[in-house]
Design a protein around this motif. Structure first.
Motif, PDB file in Angstrom:
ATOM      1  N   GLN A 128      34.918  38.476  34.215  1.00  0.00           N
ATOM      2  CA  GLN A 128      34.377  38.869  35.523  1.00  0.00           C
ATOM      3  C   GLN A 128      32.942  39.388  35.414  1.00  0.00           C
ATOM      4  O   GLN A 128      32.291  39.597  36.424  1.00  0.00           O
ATOM      5  CB  GLN A 128      35.280  39.919  36.186  1.00  0.00           C
TER       6      GLN A 128
ATOM      7  N   THR B 297      24.294  47.158  34.970  1.00  0.00           N
ATOM      8  CA  THR B 297      25.298  46.094  35.024  1.00  0.00           C
ATOM      9  C   THR B 297      26.199  46.216  33.799  1.00  0.00           C
ATOM     10  O   THR B 297      25.745  46.025  32.673  1.00  0.00           O
ATOM     11  CB  THR B 297      24.621  44.710  35.021  1.00  0.00           C
TER      12      THR B 297
ATOM     13  N   ALA C 199      29.084  39.707  35.281  1.00  0.00           N
ATOM     14  CA  ALA C 199      28.084  38.864  35.942  1.00  0.00           C
ATOM     15  C   ALA C 199      27.325  38.040  34.910  1.00  0.00           C
ATOM     16  O   ALA C 199      26.870  38.574  33.902  1.00  0.00           O
ATOM     17  CB  ALA C 199      27.114  39.753  36.717  1.00  0.00           C
TER      18      ALA C 199
END
Lengths: 308, 135
Positions: free
Chosen positions: A294, A250, A296
């Motif tokens: 943006q 991520t 997560a």
């Protein structure tokens, strides 16, 4: 007693056009959501930093927890109950440190004693005020911002709350007073296990004192959890750009300079050694999330209801 | 009693600084067996760091067998850290070596670099308290 000091479930606050925010200028959009979809759980005994840029919703969150604002949606519980019922056990210092300007310092403390007869610790209040060399006979209106902060903190601490909500408590203080009062707060936490929640937009100011983080941005919770866990869940890496495949991880932030790729990410599995992973500092982590709206969010997605 | 100085810009985790400074105090004899460490409250009042940071450092010292927590009383030093006393032969040899190094034209930083390089070859397995483990 409960092991949860504060919990929010899908908490949101929307201000109508006619109503200002607790702090003028915060989230200047009339009628918008100051806070939305806010879910977290703060265990008791933690010192929690509420961090975020101006207008992020920090003050709104603290005012909701203090029971000074009613949620537009969702709910917040403090010390195992609703904010209004917990009020006697909660200390709240708003950002503008509201005090009665015409009262003297001594009179202000007397009012505090009068309003909190069961819990008042006069000695603690005296100690905090006298450490600042304040004349007890001085009227509040004649005090500087920092001196007013000291009186407000004396009131909040003398109440011996189980939960202390402080909105930008250190903003008006000189470095010496800041260090001393932060020491007083930490001593309170060490001695009584007081849960402290304090907001600031200066991360470095809170880094050493806090063990829990709530990063608020754009009215939402971006990061929530123990600071150690949050830092351990992220890595800063630096790799050759053509060889690196960030795909499984991520990515919070990444940048390519020449052949070099640098990134801050949440690893999914082991990172290659030649990426030279290092642990980010709290400030690096917070800034990376704030620069990248943006990215997560990382918050414990456990059911908060079961904990309270 | 010791007093901790926390350097926020050292890059060393705060609890590690407390561990290191305690060990240093043990080596220097500032702390001896039976001595009491400052309470978490005393440390945080002076340094404004989080109480759990102090407790974490004390737990680590306890795991190393250097201190013990006595319920309701505080944390006490169990044993000192063995070190060459100021008048030991080892110290005298090092002293002589430093004099020779200086005569050979090495300055403070050269000597320090050389010393650390040699230290690292002989104590390579020493657990370095670096930034912590980014697992």
């Amino acid at each position: 007693m409960t092991d949860t000091a504060m919990a929010a479930t899908a908490l949101g606050k929307r201000f109508g056009r006619r109503w200002g925010l607790p702090r003028s200028g915060e989230a200047g959009t009339g009628g918008g959501w100051a806070l939305r979809d806010c879910t977290f759980r703060l265990p008791a005994g933690r010192v929690c930093a509420v961090v975020g840029p101006n207008g992020a919703g920090k003050s709104t969150l603290l005012a909701l927890a203090a029971g000074l604002l009613a949620p537009s949606e969702g709910r917040v519980t403090v010390l195992g109950t609703d904010p209004a019922s917990a009020r006697a056990r909660v200390g709240y210092v708003a950002q503008d440190k509201p005090l009665y300007p015409q009262l003297t310092v001594a009179e202000t403390l007397l009012v505090g004693a009068d309003l909190n007869p069961a819990r008042w610790n006069a000695e603690a209040a005296e100690r905090i005020v006298s450490a600042g060399d304040l004349n007890p006979k001085a009227r509040i209106r004649t005090l500087s911002g920092g001196q007013r902060t000291r009186v407000a903190l004396a009131l909040a601490l003398a109440k011996q709350p189980e939960l202390l909500l402080l909105d930008e408590p250190m903003a008006d203080l000189d470095p010496l007073a800041r260090h001393e009062l932060m020491g007083t707060l930490m001593s309170q936490a060490a001695q009584h296990g007081t849960t402290i929640v304090m907001s600031s937009h200066v991360v470095a100011e809170l880094e050493d004192s806090c063990d829990h983080l709530l990063l608020v941005g754009g009215g939402r919770v971006r990061l929530a959890g123990e600071i150690d866990d949050l830092l351990a869940a992220h890595a800063r890496v630096s790799a050759l750009s053509e060889a690196a495949d960030l795909e499984p991880h991520t990515v919070v932030e990444s940048r390519v300079t020449g052949r070099q790729l640098t990134a801050l990410l949440r690893p999914a599995g082991r990172l290659p050694d030649d990426w030279r992973p290092t642990r980010p500092s709290l400030e690096e982590l917070v800034l990376a999330y704030l620069r990248n709206p943006q990215a997560a969010p990382l918050t414990p997605a456990t059911s908060e209801e079961s904990a309270v | 009693m010791v007093e901790y100085r926390i350097d926020r810009h050292s890059g060393v985790a705060t609890y590690v600084q407390i561990v290191q400074q305690t060990k240093q105090a043990l080596r220097l004899g500032l702390l001896r067996p039976g001595d009491k460490l400052p309470t978490a409250r005393e440390v945080v009042e002076a340094t404004a760091i989080n109480p759990n940071t102090v407790l974490k450092a004390y737990r680590e010292l306890e795991r190393d067998g250097l201190v013990e927590a006595r319920r309701g009383l505080g944390t006490f030093v169990r044993r000192g850290l063995s070190t060459a006393p100021a008048d030991s032969p080892l110290r005298a040899e090092l002293d002589g070596w430093a004099v020779r190094a200086r005569k050979a034209g090495l300055d403070h930083d050269d000597v320090a670099a050389l010393f650390i390089a040699v230290l690292d070859t002989h104590f390579a397995d020493h657990d370095q308290h670096s930034q912590g483990d980014p697992s």
